[in-house]
Design a protein around this motif. Sequence first.
Motif, PDB file in Angstrom:
ATOM      1  N   ILE A  30       0.843  -1.200   0.000  1.00 58.57           N
ATOM      2  CA  ILE A  30       0.000   0.000   0.000  1.00 58.57           C
ATOM      3  C   ILE A  30       0.874   1.244   0.000  1.00 58.57           C
ATOM      4  O   ILE A  30       1.860   1.329   0.741  1.00 58.57           O
ATOM      5  CB  ILE A  30      -0.929  -0.003   1.234  1.00 58.57           C
ATOM      6  CG1 ILE A  30      -1.954  -1.145   1.119  1.00 58.57           C
ATOM      7  CG2 ILE A  30      -1.643   1.338   1.400  1.00 58.57           C
ATOM      8  CD1 ILE A  30      -2.756  -1.393   2.381  1.00 58.57           C
ATOM      9  N   ASN A  31       0.515   2.217  -0.826  1.00 65.84           N
ATOM     10  CA  ASN A  31       1.233   3.493  -0.872  1.00 65.84           C
ATOM     11  C   ASN A  31       0.810   4.349   0.319  1.00 65.84           C
ATOM     12  O   ASN A  31      -0.251   4.979   0.305  1.00 65.84           O
ATOM     13  CB  ASN A  31       0.937   4.212  -2.182  1.00 65.84           C
ATOM     14  CG  ASN A  31       1.610   5.575  -2.254  1.00 65.84           C
ATOM     15  OD1 ASN A  31       2.430   5.932  -1.402  1.00 65.84           O
ATOM     16  ND2 ASN A  31       1.257   6.357  -3.261  1.00 65.84           N
ATOM     17  N   ALA A  32       1.651   4.371   1.340  1.00 62.34           N
ATOM     18  CA  ALA A  32       1.304   5.082   2.571  1.00 62.34           C
ATOM     19  C   ALA A  32       1.100   6.571   2.349  1.00 62.34           C
ATOM     20  O   ALA A  32       0.315   7.222   3.056  1.00 62.34           O
ATOM     21  CB  ALA A  32       2.386   4.855   3.622  1.00 62.34           C
ATOM     22  N   PHE A  33       1.786   7.134   1.358  1.00 59.70           N
ATOM     23  CA  PHE A  33       1.730   8.576   1.149  1.00 59.70           C
ATOM     24  C   PHE A  33       0.435   9.027   0.468  1.00 59.70           C
ATOM     25  O   PHE A  33       0.187  10.224   0.330  1.00 59.70           O
ATOM     26  CB  PHE A  33       2.960   9.015   0.352  1.00 59.70           C
ATOM     27  CG  PHE A  33       4.234   8.816   1.105  1.00 59.70           C
ATOM     28  CD1 PHE A  33       4.719   9.783   1.969  1.00 59.70           C
ATOM     29  CD2 PHE A  33       4.944   7.621   0.990  1.00 59.70           C
ATOM     30  CE1 PHE A  33       5.886   9.593   2.686  1.00 59.70           C
ATOM     31  CE2 PHE A  33       6.118   7.414   1.709  1.00 59.70           C
ATOM     32  CZ  PHE A  33       6.581   8.401   2.557  1.00 59.70           C
ATOM     33  N   SER A  34      -0.392   8.069   0.070  1.00 67.33           N
ATOM     34  CA  SER A  34      -1.694   8.410  -0.514  1.00 67.33           C
ATOM     35  C   SER A  34      -2.812   8.387   0.527  1.00 67.33           C
ATOM     36  O   SER A  34      -3.963   8.661   0.198  1.00 67.33           O
ATOM     37  CB  SER A  34      -2.038   7.419  -1.630  1.00 67.33           C
ATOM     38  OG  SER A  34      -2.304   6.122  -1.092  1.00 67.33           O
ATOM     39  N   LEU A  35      -2.479   8.091   1.777  1.00 65.19           N
ATOM     40  CA  LEU A  35      -3.501   7.835   2.792  1.00 65.19           C
ATOM     41  C   LEU A  35      -3.864   9.057   3.635  1.00 65.19           C
ATOM     42  O   LEU A  35      -4.827   9.019   4.394  1.00 65.19           O
ATOM     43  CB  LEU A  35      -3.044   6.700   3.712  1.00 65.19           C
ATOM     44  CG  LEU A  35      -2.789   5.353   3.015  1.00 65.19           C
ATOM     45  CD1 LEU A  35      -2.277   4.323   4.014  1.00 65.19           C
ATOM     46  CD2 LEU A  35      -4.037   4.845   2.317  1.00 65.19           C
ATOM     47  N   LYS A  36      -3.102  10.144   3.523  1.00 68.92           N
ATOM     48  CA  LYS A  36      -3.430  11.351   4.280  1.00 68.92           C
ATOM     49  C   LYS A  36      -4.534  12.130   3.564  1.00 68.92           C
ATOM     50  O   LYS A  36      -4.501  12.306   2.345  1.00 68.92           O
ATOM     51  CB  LYS A  36      -2.204  12.240   4.451  1.00 68.92           C
ATOM     52  CG  LYS A  36      -2.476  13.462   5.332  1.00 68.92           C
ATOM     53  CD  LYS A  36      -1.213  14.277   5.580  1.00 68.92           C
ATOM     54  CE  LYS A  36      -1.520  15.480   6.464  1.00 68.92           C
ATOM     55  NZ  LYS A  36      -0.318  16.291   6.744  1.00 68.92           N
ATOM     56  N   SER A  37      -5.502  12.611   4.330  1.00 72.09           N
ATOM     57  CA  SER A  37      -6.611  13.364   3.740  1.00 72.09           C
ATOM     58  C   SER A  37      -6.151  14.730   3.251  1.00 72.09           C
ATOM     59  O   SER A  37      -5.387  15.421   3.924  1.00 72.09           O
ATOM     60  CB  SER A  37      -7.723  13.564   4.775  1.00 72.09           C
ATOM     61  OG  SER A  37      -8.718  14.432   4.274  1.00 72.09           O
ATOM     62  N   SER A  38      -6.658  15.109   2.082  1.00 71.09           N
ATOM     63  CA  SER A  38      -6.394  16.451   1.557  1.00 71.09           C
ATOM     64  C   SER A  38      -7.536  17.404   1.899  1.00 71.09           C
ATOM     65  O   SER A  38      -7.491  18.592   1.559  1.00 71.09           O
ATOM     66  CB  SER A  38      -6.203  16.402   0.043  1.00 71.09           C
ATOM     67  OG  SER A  38      -7.334  15.835  -0.585  1.00 71.09           O
ATOM     68  N   LYS A  39      -8.579  16.895   2.543  1.00 63.96           N
ATOM     69  CA  LYS A  39      -9.719  17.700   3.004  1.00 63.96           C
ATOM     70  C   LYS A  39     -10.286  18.606   1.909  1.00 63.96           C
ATOM     71  O   LYS A  39      -9.853  19.742   1.748  1.00 63.96           O
ATOM     72  CB  LYS A  39      -9.337  18.544   4.222  1.00 63.96           C
ATOM     73  CG  LYS A  39      -9.206  17.763   5.498  1.00 63.96           C
ATOM     74  CD  LYS A  39      -9.112  18.711   6.676  1.00 63.96           C
ATOM     75  CE  LYS A  39      -8.783  17.938   7.931  1.00 63.96           C
ATOM     76  NZ  LYS A  39      -8.592  18.839   9.077  1.00 63.96           N
ATOM     77  N   GLN A  40     -11.252  18.114   1.205  1.00 64.84           N
ATOM     78  CA  GLN A  40     -11.891  18.874   0.134  1.00 64.84           C
ATOM     79  C   GLN A  40     -12.974  19.787   0.706  1.00 64.84           C
ATOM     80  O   GLN A  40     -13.908  19.321   1.361  1.00 64.84           O
ATOM     81  CB  GLN A  40     -12.508  17.912  -0.881  1.00 64.84           C
ATOM     82  CG  GLN A  40     -11.500  16.981  -1.536  1.00 64.84           C
ATOM     83  CD  GLN A  40     -10.436  17.731  -2.301  1.00 64.84           C
ATOM     84  OE1 GLN A  40     -10.740  18.601  -3.117  1.00 64.84           O
ATOM     85  NE2 GLN A  40      -9.167  17.401  -2.046  1.00 64.84           N
ATOM     86  N   ASN A  41     -12.844  21.105   0.462  1.00 66.94           N
ATOM     87  CA  ASN A  41     -13.850  22.041   0.962  1.00 66.94           C
ATOM     88  C   ASN A  41     -15.163  21.863   0.211  1.00 66.94           C
ATOM     89  O   ASN A  41     -15.198  21.809  -1.010  1.00 66.94           O
ATOM     90  CB  ASN A  41     -13.378  23.484   0.835  1.00 66.94           C
ATOM     91  CG  ASN A  41     -14.404  24.472   1.369  1.00 66.94           C
ATOM     92  OD1 ASN A  41     -15.081  25.155   0.604  1.00 66.94           O
ATOM     93  ND2 ASN A  41     -14.547  24.521   2.682  1.00 66.94           N
ATOM     94  N   LYS A  42     -16.242  21.766   0.973  1.00 69.37           N
ATOM     95  CA  LYS A  42     -17.580  21.549   0.405  1.00 69.37           C
ATOM     96  C   LYS A  42     -18.437  22.808   0.475  1.00 69.37           C
ATOM     97  O   LYS A  42     -19.265  23.078  -0.388  1.00 69.37           O
ATOM     98  CB  LYS A  42     -18.244  20.396   1.171  1.00 69.37           C
ATOM     99  CG  LYS A  42     -19.561  19.924   0.641  1.00 69.37           C
ATOM    100  CD  LYS A  42     -20.029  18.707   1.443  1.00 69.37           C
ATOM    101  CE  LYS A  42     -21.401  18.252   1.017  1.00 69.37           C
ATOM    102  NZ  LYS A  42     -21.844  17.076   1.820  1.00 69.37           N
ATOM    103  N   PHE A  43     -18.217  23.595   1.540  1.00 67.16           N
ATOM    104  CA  PHE A  43     -18.998  24.825   1.725  1.00 67.16           C
ATOM    105  C   PHE A  43     -18.261  25.717   2.710  1.00 67.16           C
ATOM    106  O   PHE A  43     -17.637  25.235   3.660  1.00 67.16           O
ATOM    107  CB  PHE A  43     -20.393  24.492   2.270  1.00 67.16           C
ATOM    108  CG  PHE A  43     -21.254  25.704   2.507  1.00 67.16           C
ATOM    109  CD1 PHE A  43     -22.006  26.242   1.470  1.00 67.16           C
ATOM    110  CD2 PHE A  43     -21.304  26.316   3.754  1.00 67.16           C
ATOM    111  CE1 PHE A  43     -22.788  27.362   1.674  1.00 67.16           C
ATOM    112  CE2 PHE A  43     -22.089  27.445   3.967  1.00 67.16           C
ATOM    113  CZ  PHE A  43     -22.833  27.963   2.918  1.00 67.16           C
ATOM    114  N   LYS A  44     -18.354  27.051   2.485  1.00 65.33           N
ATOM    115  CA  LYS A  44     -17.754  27.974   3.447  1.00 65.33           C
ATOM    116  C   LYS A  44     -18.407  29.342   3.333  1.00 65.33           C
ATOM    117  O   LYS A  44     -18.547  29.900   2.247  1.00 65.33           O
ATOM    118  CB  LYS A  44     -16.246  28.096   3.196  1.00 65.33           C
ATOM    119  CG  LYS A  44     -15.525  28.940   4.251  1.00 65.33           C
ATOM    120  CD  LYS A  44     -14.019  28.883   4.065  1.00 65.33           C
ATOM    121  CE  LYS A  44     -13.306  29.654   5.177  1.00 65.33           C
ATOM    122  NZ  LYS A  44     -11.834  29.580   5.038  1.00 65.33           N
ATOM    123  N   ASP A  45     -18.855  29.851   4.482  1.00 66.34           N
ATOM    124  CA  ASP A  45     -19.260  31.247   4.594  1.00 66.34           C
ATOM    125  C   ASP A  45     -18.851  31.729   5.975  1.00 66.34           C
ATOM    126  O   ASP A  45     -18.012  31.093   6.629  1.00 66.34           O
ATOM    127  CB  ASP A  45     -20.764  31.430   4.305  1.00 66.34           C
ATOM    128  CG  ASP A  45     -21.669  30.723   5.316  1.00 66.34           C
ATOM    129  OD1 ASP A  45     -21.175  30.303   6.390  1.00 66.34           O
ATOM    130  OD2 ASP A  45     -22.879  30.581   5.040  1.00 66.34           O
TER     131      ASP A  45
END
Length: 325
Positions: free
Chosen positions: A223-238
């Motif tokens: 398993i590619n360990a470096f692909s497992l960290k979340s990049s946190k995709q923004n869904k909404f912001k105000d």
Amino acid sequence: MYLLEFNEIQKEVIWGGTLLASVYSKPFDKSKAIGESWEICDLPNDNSVVSNGELKGKTLSYLVKEYGSELLGTKCKEDYFPLLIKLIDAKDKLSIQVHPDEEYANKRHNKHGKNEMWYVIDALENSKLLIGLKENITKEDLKRALLNKENIEDKFNYFDIKKGDAFYIPSGCIHAILGNAVIAEIQIPSDVTYRLYDWDRLDKNGKSRELHIEDSFNVIKDINAFSLKSSKQNKFKDTVLEINTVFSNEYFTAEEYIINRHYSSKTNNESFEIIMIIDGKGSIESDIPNNTIELNIGKTVLIPASLGNYIIRSNGYIKFLRVTI
């Protein structure tokens, strides 16, 4: 159904600390090394018990059988609660370990496999995770080193961590939390863990903990360990609300919510919701009379799929994980 809270299940372990009781308001003995608080769990020997309202004293498995899709939602096809929610206080290093996939766990133990995610609630400056083998190290290299009693600690990837970091740990991935961290864990409901290495330490009785070398090497995957960290995709912001998707897969969707003052929502009957407070404090209430739960860091609430309207209030800032299937 109504907003549900449960009695926490404590797990005393060699690597645990005292933060769950002293900082996260868990009703545990502060003199014991408590490493895990199982917040929501539907396993035969560890079944969460409701602590509020008219269903107080009933187990989670009872709720699943009695209420079915009212609780779980129409998307859930299982006859059990499909997630296990934990809060982990890793004062010391966990063992280097690996979890089996569904096929192996079912064949070997008649249990589920285990995929999980970690969300870092708190971490000291030197906190690290161990995830996966280094690129130039094979499973055979690791096994040979273990059998020859060589030092294997340089054969893995190490990741510095800070508050808000999140990692997905699929079955077959070697991993360990290396101390000085408090972590929220969302996982498939399974208690099958294979210890590969335990740092040559002894328990309080002067004994080494059991290792599971054969099973471990049967399930380890490349398993590619470096692909497992979340990049946190923004869904909404105000100015009032921010929503970031942490992970979304076939097992669950975990989102990070950051709100100021208050947040109103409504369940959609497709999935239950789990709210786990990461920072701040406030309250959550539904339209049902006397159904208000105080929220502080580490608090977990189960919102039935059929509940309808609810509102989270805070005098200021509150941050939580929202988990659905």
